[in-house]
Design a protein around this motif. Structure first.
Motif, PDB file in Angstrom:
ATOM      1  N   UNK B   7      -0.946   4.336  -8.116  1.00 11.73           N
ATOM      2  CA  UNK B   7      -0.331   3.180  -7.436  1.00 11.73           C
ATOM      3  C   UNK B   7       0.150   2.120  -8.430  1.00 11.73           C
ATOM      4  N   UNK B   9       1.579   2.822 -11.352  1.00 11.14           N
ATOM      5  CA  UNK B   9       2.920   3.344 -11.700  1.00 11.14           C
ATOM      6  C   UNK B   9       3.901   3.020 -10.568  1.00 11.14           C
ATOM      7  N   UNK B  10       3.443   3.261  -9.333  1.00  7.55           N
ATOM      8  CA  UNK B  10       4.300   2.999  -8.161  1.00  7.55           C
ATOM      9  C   UNK B  10       4.705   1.536  -8.078  1.00  7.55           C
ATOM     10  N   UNK B  12       4.834  -0.648 -10.572  1.00  5.37           N
ATOM     11  CA  UNK B  12       5.778  -0.942 -11.665  1.00  5.37           C
ATOM     12  C   UNK B  12       7.190  -0.535 -11.224  1.00  5.37           C
ATOM     13  N   UNK B  13       7.299   0.667 -10.693  1.00  9.48           N
ATOM     14  CA  UNK B  13       8.584   1.149 -10.187  1.00  9.48           C
ATOM     15  C   UNK B  13       9.101   0.226  -9.090  1.00  9.48           C
ATOM     16  N   UNK B  14       8.213  -0.156  -8.183  1.00  7.93           N
ATOM     17  CA  UNK B  14       8.591  -0.993  -7.042  1.00  7.93           C
ATOM     18  C   UNK B  14       9.144  -2.335  -7.512  1.00  7.93           C
ATOM     19  N   UNK B  16      10.390  -3.121 -10.465  1.00  9.23           N
ATOM     20  CA  UNK B  16      11.641  -2.974 -11.226  1.00  9.23           C
ATOM     21  C   UNK B  16      12.838  -2.713 -10.311  1.00  9.23           C
TER      22      UNK B  16
END
Lengths: 87, 87
Positions: B7, B9-10, B12-14, B16
């Motif tokens: 989550x 990683x998720x 961070x992606x979210x 960005x």
């Protein structure tokens, strides 16, 4: 809810958001007009998509892996065009 | 791998991909220049984000729900600006 039904929703999402970049990439390549594209947006987006791709692998989500593998290439192309064609 | 790591990683992606739209929305709102934004792209993208939001709920993915709830609003704004400001 059944996993296969969930993946159908995911693949619909994947196809739409992936396809969404193709007209933009084509339009930018053809017109070389990058004036209303924002470089910070494109860079953040590209790194974000790389992170979503990692997340898709970690969550074993076929639709996220499919979508983000393609979008990583098309968002990279937009970054390239913006840098190449800006004034 | 631990769910909490996944989550992170998720998210961070979210953050960005969500933040990626804010400069674009701001730039479009300020300059009213929508010439190099593609309406088909924006519409496909908006419907795609709605589908990803549904997928995020079905997969119980907090980072996807977070990201797509915000992006659904900012992509809607871009569609609105494109229609309002186009020649």
């Amino acid at each position: 809810m059944q996993d296969s039904f969930i993946e159908i929703i995911g693949f619909i999402a994947a196809i739409l958001t992936t396809a969404a970049f193709l007209p933009q990439v084509y339009k930018t390549w053809k017109t070389k007009d990058v004036s209303s594209l924002s470089l910070p947006m494109l860079l953040l987006f590209f790194i974000g998509i790389v992170s979503w791709l990692a997340y898709g692998f970690l969550k074993n989500s076929p639709s996220m892996i499919f979508a983000n593998s393609i979008t990583v290439v098309s968002s990279f192309l937009l970054v390239y065009f913006k840098i190449k064609y800006r004034e």
